[in-house]
Design an enzyme around this catalytic site. Structure first.
Site, PDB file in Angstrom:
ATOM      1  N   ARG A 184       0.841  -1.202   0.000  1.00 23.95           N
ATOM      2  CA  ARG A 184       0.000   0.000   0.000  1.00 23.95           C
ATOM      3  C   ARG A 184       0.874   1.249   0.000  1.00 23.95           C
ATOM      4  O   ARG A 184       2.043   1.207   0.358  1.00 23.95           O
ATOM      5  CB  ARG A 184      -0.890   0.021   1.251  1.00 23.95           C
ATOM      6  N   ILE A 191       4.116   3.864  10.486  1.00 25.02           N
ATOM      7  CA  ILE A 191       2.801   4.262  10.981  1.00 25.02           C
ATOM      8  C   ILE A 191       2.890   5.630  11.663  1.00 25.02           C
ATOM      9  O   ILE A 191       3.992   6.078  12.005  1.00 25.02           O
ATOM     10  CB  ILE A 191       2.233   3.241  12.000  1.00 25.02           C
ATOM     11  N   THR A 192       1.736   6.253  11.838  1.00 29.63           N
ATOM     12  CA  THR A 192       1.665   7.470  12.663  1.00 29.63           C
ATOM     13  C   THR A 192       0.687   7.228  13.806  1.00 29.63           C
ATOM     14  O   THR A 192      -0.257   6.431  13.681  1.00 29.63           O
ATOM     15  CB  THR A 192       1.144   8.680  11.859  1.00 29.63           C
ATOM     16  N   ASP A 232      -0.395  10.396  15.615  1.00 31.98           N
ATOM     17  CA  ASP A 232      -0.163  11.819  15.867  1.00 31.98           C
ATOM     18  C   ASP A 232      -0.973  12.335  17.054  1.00 31.98           C
ATOM     19  O   ASP A 232      -2.200  12.219  17.082  1.00 31.98           O
ATOM     20  CB  ASP A 232      -0.541  12.636  14.618  1.00 31.98           C
ATOM     21  N   TYR A 267       6.885  10.084  15.975  1.00 26.15           N
ATOM     22  CA  TYR A 267       7.206   9.844  14.557  1.00 26.15           C
ATOM     23  C   TYR A 267       8.513  10.544  14.169  1.00 26.15           C
ATOM     24  O   TYR A 267       9.378   9.962  13.511  1.00 26.15           O
ATOM     25  CB  TYR A 267       6.045  10.360  13.711  1.00 26.15           C
ATOM     26  N   GLY A 280       8.527  14.184   1.652  1.00 23.52           N
ATOM     27  CA  GLY A 280       7.642  15.166   2.272  1.00 23.52           C
ATOM     28  C   GLY A 280       6.238  14.598   2.309  1.00 23.52           C
ATOM     29  O   GLY A 280       6.049  13.394   2.496  1.00 23.52           O
TER      30      GLY A 280
HETATM   31  N1  CAA Z   1       1.464  24.025  14.037  1.00 27.50           N
HETATM   32  C1  CAA Z   1       1.130  24.864  15.009  1.00 27.50           C
HETATM   33  N2  CAA Z   1       0.029  24.746  15.719  1.00 27.50           N
HETATM   34  C2  CAA Z   1      -0.785  23.726  15.449  1.00 27.50           C
HETATM   35  C3  CAA Z   1      -0.486  22.791  14.452  1.00 27.50           C
HETATM   36  C4  CAA Z   1       0.694  22.988  13.728  1.00 27.50           C
HETATM   37  N3  CAA Z   1       1.044  22.149  12.736  1.00 27.50           N
HETATM   38  N4  CAA Z   1      -1.480  21.884  14.438  1.00 27.50           N
HETATM   39  C5  CAA Z   1      -2.364  22.230  15.377  1.00 27.50           C
HETATM   40  N5  CAA Z   1      -1.955  23.350  15.975  1.00 27.50           N
HETATM   41  C6  CAA Z   1      -2.628  24.083  17.023  1.00 27.50           C
HETATM   42  C7  CAA Z   1      -4.108  24.199  16.754  1.00 27.50           C
HETATM   43  O1  CAA Z   1      -4.368  25.294  15.908  1.00 27.50           O
HETATM   44  C8  CAA Z   1      -4.673  24.392  18.142  1.00 27.50           C
HETATM   45  O2  CAA Z   1      -4.417  25.709  18.567  1.00 27.50           O
HETATM   46  P1  CAA Z   1      -5.352  26.428  19.653  1.00 27.50           P
HETATM   47  O3  CAA Z   1      -5.262  25.596  20.899  1.00 27.50           O
HETATM   48  O4  CAA Z   1      -4.745  27.789  19.786  1.00 27.50           O
HETATM   49  O5  CAA Z   1      -6.715  26.428  19.037  1.00 27.50           O
HETATM   50  C9  CAA Z   1      -3.801  23.486  18.949  1.00 27.50           C
HETATM   51  O6  CAA Z   1      -2.566  23.342  18.228  1.00 27.50           O
HETATM   52  C10 CAA Z   1      -4.436  22.121  19.086  1.00 27.50           C
HETATM   53  O7  CAA Z   1      -3.750  21.550  20.072  1.00 27.50           O
HETATM   54  P2  CAA Z   1      -4.299  20.224  20.733  1.00 27.50           P
HETATM   55  O8  CAA Z   1      -3.430  19.881  21.869  1.00 27.50           O
HETATM   56  O9  CAA Z   1      -5.766  20.341  21.005  1.00 27.50           O
HETATM   57  O10 CAA Z   1      -4.058  19.218  19.541  1.00 27.50           O
HETATM   58  P3  CAA Z   1      -5.017  18.119  18.981  1.00 27.50           P
HETATM   59  O11 CAA Z   1      -5.299  17.093  19.997  1.00 27.50           O
HETATM   60  O12 CAA Z   1      -6.156  18.772  18.285  1.00 27.50           O
HETATM   61  O13 CAA Z   1      -4.056  17.398  17.921  1.00 27.50           O
HETATM   62  C11 CAA Z   1      -2.992  17.044  15.830  1.00 27.50           C
HETATM   63  C12 CAA Z   1      -3.675  18.025  16.794  1.00 27.50           C
HETATM   64  C13 CAA Z   1      -3.652  15.646  15.832  1.00 27.50           C
HETATM   65  C14 CAA Z   1      -1.546  16.857  16.159  1.00 27.50           C
HETATM   66  C15 CAA Z   1      -3.206  17.696  14.494  1.00 27.50           C
HETATM   67  O14 CAA Z   1      -2.657  19.002  14.555  1.00 27.50           O
HETATM   68  C16 CAA Z   1      -2.534  16.978  13.341  1.00 27.50           C
HETATM   69  O15 CAA Z   1      -2.972  15.940  12.914  1.00 27.50           O
HETATM   70  N6  CAA Z   1      -1.500  17.594  12.822  1.00 27.50           N
HETATM   71  C17 CAA Z   1      -0.814  17.068  11.669  1.00 27.50           C
HETATM   72  C18 CAA Z   1       0.402  16.335  12.069  1.00 27.50           C
HETATM   73  C19 CAA Z   1       1.108  15.922  10.809  1.00 27.50           C
HETATM   74  O16 CAA Z   1       1.534  16.742  10.003  1.00 27.50           O
HETATM   75  N7  CAA Z   1       1.222  14.627  10.619  1.00 27.50           N
HETATM   76  C20 CAA Z   1       1.867  14.155   9.424  1.00 27.50           C
HETATM   77  C21 CAA Z   1       1.185  12.893   9.015  1.00 27.50           C
HETATM   78  S1  CAA Z   1       1.728  12.346   7.435  1.00 27.50           S
HETATM   79  C22 CAA Z   1       3.261  11.820   7.725  1.00 27.50           C
HETATM   80  O17 CAA Z   1       3.734  11.733   8.824  1.00 27.50           O
HETATM   81  C23 CAA Z   1       4.027  11.426   6.509  1.00 27.50           C
HETATM   82  C24 CAA Z   1       5.305  12.122   6.449  1.00 27.50           C
HETATM   83  O18 CAA Z   1       6.332  11.515   6.687  1.00 27.50           O
HETATM   84  C25 CAA Z   1       5.340  13.539   6.036  1.00 27.50           C
END
Ligand code: CAA
Length: 241
Positions: A12, A85-86, A88, A147, A178
């Site tokens: 996958r 895996i992630t 997050d 991760y 990326g």
């Molecule tokens: N940068 C800065 N601030 C961020 C942010 C970021 N990237 N993401 C969320 N926030 C902020 C939100 O805006 C929110 O702010 P406020 O409290 O001021 O409203 C706060 O952080 C949310 O904090 P929480 O503690 O409530 O976080 P949550 O439980 O909602 O979790 C998360 C958030 C699940 C981490 C979500 O932000 C997320 O999924 N982020 C993406 C992470 C990511 O990029 N993963 C990559 C997956 S793909 C991969 O990994 C493949 C690869 O190799 C590239």
């Protein structure tokens, strides 16, 4: 018969594209998968590529899988550590299982796989070990202490093993993708992807799994014999290491 290439998580996402690209380049490919039998069986039916089920985070199970591949086809000559895996979550919400699962699958797997193929590669005087790390192991990412740590660890592992194997005809390299258009990235909340990630990608789009697969095919080739211990970034300009 072409060189034997094992791709973990090879049915996958990026792994699927890597399996197909290596097959098209003439390798005898085997694809490992963890648990999704339905996806693995349809991949096998569609491509003719044999699939081997095992948890890459478990050393003994990996050993049994590598032994079975050797019995069925021969020793693994090209290893692609792709399975990942992630889980997050910001650290203040992360539990020990989220940490352990990601470290085992994304980092300990490199030990588990490499340790089980390295003796045959050393004996043959040839080998390619290519690990799919991540841009987030280079730059960090919100919600990814587990991760990012695992993927940064993949790079350190790669450099150390490259030193050990340079005189044995074995190259060891990492690729740091990326954001690629796979299920893993589609699981990121759309508002986060649109507001916080895509605007930071100068190329202005997600990558294609095939764009990573082509890097793997190059690193696996004889032409790449002078490249070892390197980290190839393929991230649309998101981060320039
Ligand atoms: N940068 C800065 N601030 C961020 C942010 C970021 N990237 N993401 C969320 N926030 C902020 C939100 O805006 C929110 O702010 P406020 O409290 O001021 O409203 C706060 O952080 C949310 O904090 P929480 O503690 O409530 O976080 P949550 O439980 O909602 O979790 C998360 C958030 C699940 C981490 C979500 O932000 C997320 O999924 N982020 C993406 C992470 C990511 O990029 N993963 C990559 C997956 S793909 C991969 O990994 C493949 C690869 O190799 C590239």
């Amino acid at each position: 018969m072409g060189r034997i290439a094992l791709v973990t998580g090879g049915t996958r996402g990026i792994g699927r594209a890597v399996s197909l690209a290596l097959r098209d380049a003439g390798y005898t490919v085997v694809a490992n998968y963890a648990g999704n039998d339905e996806a693995a069986n349809s991949f096998k039916d569609e491509t003719g590529i044999p699939v081997y089920k095992c948890d890459v985070g478990d050393f003994d199970t990996v050993g049994a899988m590598v032994a079975k591949i050797k019995e069925d086809l021969g020793a693994v000559e090209v290893l692609v550590n792709n399975a990942g895996i992630t889980r997050d979550k910001p650290l203040h919400k992360m539990d020990k299982n989220d940490w352990d699962a990601v470290i085992n699958t994304n980092l300990s797997s490199l030990f588990n796989l490499s340790r089980n193929v390295i003796d045959d590669m050393r004996a043959a005087g040839f080998g390619r070990i290519i690990s799919i790390s991540s841009v987030n192991g280079q730059k960090g990412q919100f919600g990814q202490t587990n991760y990012a740590a695992s993927k940064a660890g993949d790079i350190g592992f790669t450099k150390a093993l490259a030193l050990e194997t340079a005189s044995k005809g074995i190259t060891v390299n990492a690729i740091t993708p990326g954001y690629i258009g796979t299920e893993m990235v589609r699981a990121v909340p759309k508002e986060v992807l649109d507001a916080k990630i895509l605007p930071l990608v100068p190329v202005g789009r997600l990558g294609e799994p095939e764009e990573i697969a082509r890097c793997v095919v190059f690193l696996a080739s004889d032409d790449a014999g002078f490249i070892t211990g390197s980290t190839i970034s393929a991230n649309g300009g998101l981060y320039m290491a």
